[in-house]
Design a protein around this motif. Structure first.
Motif, PDB file in Angstrom:
ATOM      1  N   THR A  56       0.756  -1.367   0.029  1.00 53.52           N
ATOM      2  CA  THR A  56      -0.144   0.042  -0.046  1.00 53.52           C
ATOM      3  C   THR A  56       0.897   1.231   0.183  1.00 53.52           C
ATOM      4  O   THR A  56       0.265   2.507  -0.422  1.00 53.52           O
ATOM      5  N   HIS A  57       2.030   1.010   0.261  1.00 53.02           N
ATOM      6  CA  HIS A  57       3.034   2.257   0.299  1.00 53.02           C
ATOM      7  C   HIS A  57       3.704   2.267  -0.939  1.00 53.02           C
ATOM      8  O   HIS A  57       4.836   3.116  -1.220  1.00 53.02           O
ATOM      9  N   ALA A  58       3.519   1.448  -1.733  1.00 52.71           N
ATOM     10  CA  ALA A  58       4.222   1.320  -3.175  1.00 52.71           C
ATOM     11  C   ALA A  58       5.701   0.987  -3.065  1.00 52.71           C
ATOM     12  O   ALA A  58       6.618   1.519  -3.727  1.00 52.71           O
TER      13      ALA A  58
ATOM     14  N   ASP B  13       4.530  -6.707  -9.836  1.00 55.98           N
ATOM     15  CA  ASP B  13       4.523  -5.968  -8.500  1.00 55.98           C
ATOM     16  C   ASP B  13       5.294  -6.504  -7.677  1.00 55.98           C
ATOM     17  O   ASP B  13       5.448  -6.173  -6.342  1.00 55.98           O
ATOM     18  N   GLY B  14       6.352  -7.411  -7.773  1.00 52.32           N
ATOM     19  CA  GLY B  14       7.389  -8.104  -7.002  1.00 52.32           C
ATOM     20  C   GLY B  14       8.088  -9.006  -7.632  1.00 52.32           C
ATOM     21  O   GLY B  14       7.920  -9.466  -8.761  1.00 52.32           O
TER      22      GLY B  14
ATOM     23  N   LEU C  44      10.218   1.913  -8.959  1.00 49.09           N
ATOM     24  CA  LEU C  44       8.824   2.802  -9.026  1.00 49.09           C
ATOM     25  C   LEU C  44       7.790   1.880  -9.885  1.00 49.09           C
ATOM     26  O   LEU C  44       6.680   2.238  -9.334  1.00 49.09           O
ATOM     27  N   GLU C  45       8.329   1.391 -10.795  1.00 52.23           N
ATOM     28  CA  GLU C  45       7.347   0.653 -11.809  1.00 52.23           C
ATOM     29  C   GLU C  45       6.458  -0.673 -10.741  1.00 52.23           C
ATOM     30  O   GLU C  45       5.253  -0.719 -10.774  1.00 52.23           O
TER      31      GLU C  45
ATOM     32  N   ALA D 211       2.765  -0.826  -9.267  1.00 50.10           N
ATOM     33  CA  ALA D 211       1.797  -2.108  -9.393  1.00 50.10           C
ATOM     34  C   ALA D 211       1.346  -2.733  -8.208  1.00 50.10           C
ATOM     35  O   ALA D 211       0.416  -3.215  -8.147  1.00 50.10           O
ATOM     36  N   ALA D 212       2.422  -2.669  -7.265  1.00 46.57           N
ATOM     37  CA  ALA D 212       2.068  -3.302  -5.895  1.00 46.57           C
ATOM     38  C   ALA D 212       0.907  -2.690  -5.161  1.00 46.57           C
ATOM     39  O   ALA D 212       0.146  -3.344  -4.644  1.00 46.57           O
ATOM     40  N   ALA D 213       1.055  -1.213  -5.392  1.00 49.25           N
ATOM     41  CA  ALA D 213      -0.135  -0.318  -4.714  1.00 49.25           C
ATOM     42  C   ALA D 213      -1.432  -0.758  -5.208  1.00 49.25           C
ATOM     43  O   ALA D 213      -2.625  -0.692  -4.669  1.00 49.25           O
TER      44      ALA D 213
END
Length: 387
Positions: free
Chosen positions: A299-301, A322-323, A349-350, A354-356
């Motif tokens: 949630t914190h990107a 995202d990971g 950053l990318e 995507a994780a957020a």
């Protein structure tokens, strides 16, 4: 609806406690009659904020007579109850007195919904709660993480539940295999909120968090990060949490000569701030149920690097999007993935963005209606025997 959550120690710390408290809070905010019942009480105040409309009570107050861990284990061997089997991760809590208090409580309930939150309490509810009470078992760990003693009792008794709730699709398939006639539902835990301060990906900091116990694999992470430091000496690893492995981890850090780069930070009440100030989150667990701190980091990107352990990381992350997922316990692979991510800010950053986006699927307003719908369905009478 009248909903009671039976927890082992609602006044303590830990991912399960936090997620159950979050769920109880959300149900109270939605207008339901909610109570948290703690089997034992070892602190004066809860460690997590509890909504003003949630009633909290305890069955056994141990604030004045808490034993040391070694004495508690000896007491359990001599005076353990009759239902909780050996192999339950919190078995030492369940002396004869504690187990009897839990049995007396569940057997006295006249109505409503009872949600139990770990195998010991699930087994007590399965065998002692009246049939007119809607009984829901929550499982916060994957089935294969339990020893044979626990899996045997789960297969033997969980069939009497109106529903068994698990965290991931993988968990659901595991439980369906041994409980083919029981309603197994997959409902993830919710993060406390998704609109968080995002990482700028500028600070050379990797964060990990959890109890300092073998399950969390911080010994593997320390070893892997020592390899990262060789190529990226400006990067730091901060591990938040406390537990029985602290001294051993400190000795390992000293032995590897990475004390300037790896810090054991202890427990913090400001984890969100620490996550926002970091650039990468590392998950090194040997096994999980659903890794909630990892999702909170998303949630914190933050970019995520995680072992593909059973279960959870693969249910949440898409490798390379995202990971990064690494084979379980592969220390060299974990080090390589960390090097890849810490060495490329644009990539972080990318991945963080995507994780957020992925984490929004774990927002309270997405997850809590699943619980309300399940409780309403079971209260209407659509109970044991359907899926």
């Amino acid at each position: 609806m009248k909903i009671r959550y039976l927890m082992l120690h609602a006044y303590g710390m830990g991912g399960t406690i936090r997620t159950v408290v979050n769920q109880a809070n959300a149900m109270a905010k939605a207008g339901h009659d909610v109570e948290i019942v703690s089997v034992v009480r070892r602190r004066t105040k809860p460690q997590f904020a509890i909504h003003q409309d949630v009633r909290v009570s305890a069955l056994v107050d141990q604030r004045q007579g808490r034993q040391t861990d070694s004495l508690a284990r000896k007491a359990w061997r001599r005076f353990r109850g009759k239902i909780v089997p050996r192999g339950e991760f919190a078995a030492e809590y369940f002396t004869e007195r504690v187990e009897k208090a839990a049995m007396d409580y569940v057997s006295s309930l006249p109505d409503g919904i009872l949600v139990t939150t770990r195998p010991a309490l699930n087994l007590i509810a399965a065998r002692r709660a009246p049939k007119n009470v809607v009984r829901v078992a929550q499982e916060h760990m994957n089935l294969t993480a339990y020893p044979d003693t626990i899996r045997h009792e789960i297969a033997r008794h969980y069939g009497s539940f109106d529903a068994v709730a698990v965290l991931t699709r993988t968990n659901q398939l595991e439980y369906q295999e041994i409980l083919p006639d029981t309603k197994i539902v997959q409902i993830p835990n919710a993060v406390h909120k998704v609109d968080q301060v995002r990482s700028t990906q500028q600070n050379p900091v990797v964060v990990a968090a959890g109890r300092l116990v073998p399950q969390k694999g911080f010994d593997l992470l320390v070893k892997a990060f020592a390899e990262v430091v060789a190529d990226h000496p400006d990067w730091r690893l901060r591990i938040f949490g406390n537990g029985p492995r602290e001294a051993r981890l400190r000795a390992q850090i000293d032995e590897l000569g990475v004390g300037d780069n790896i810090a054991l930070m202890g427990r913090t009440d400001r984890l969100d701030d620490e996550l926002a100030a970091a650039s990468v989150y590392a998950l090194s667990s040997r096994f999980e149920g659903l890794p909630m701190v990892m999702i909170e980091a998303m949630t914190h990107a933050l970019a995520i690097v995680a072992f593909d352990c059973p279960t959870g990381p693969r249910d949440v992350l898409t490798d390379g999007v995202d990971g990064r997922l690494v084979p379980p316990r592969d220390v060299d692979g974990l080090a390589a993935a960390l090097k890849e991510v810490v060495g490329d800010r644009r990539r972080r950053l990318e991945m963080g963005a995507a994780a957020a986006a992925t984490a929004r699927g774990y927002a309270p307003d997405v997850v809590m209606p699943m619980w309300e719908n399940l409780f309403a369905e079971l209260t209407r009478g659509d109970r044991v025997g359907s899926r």
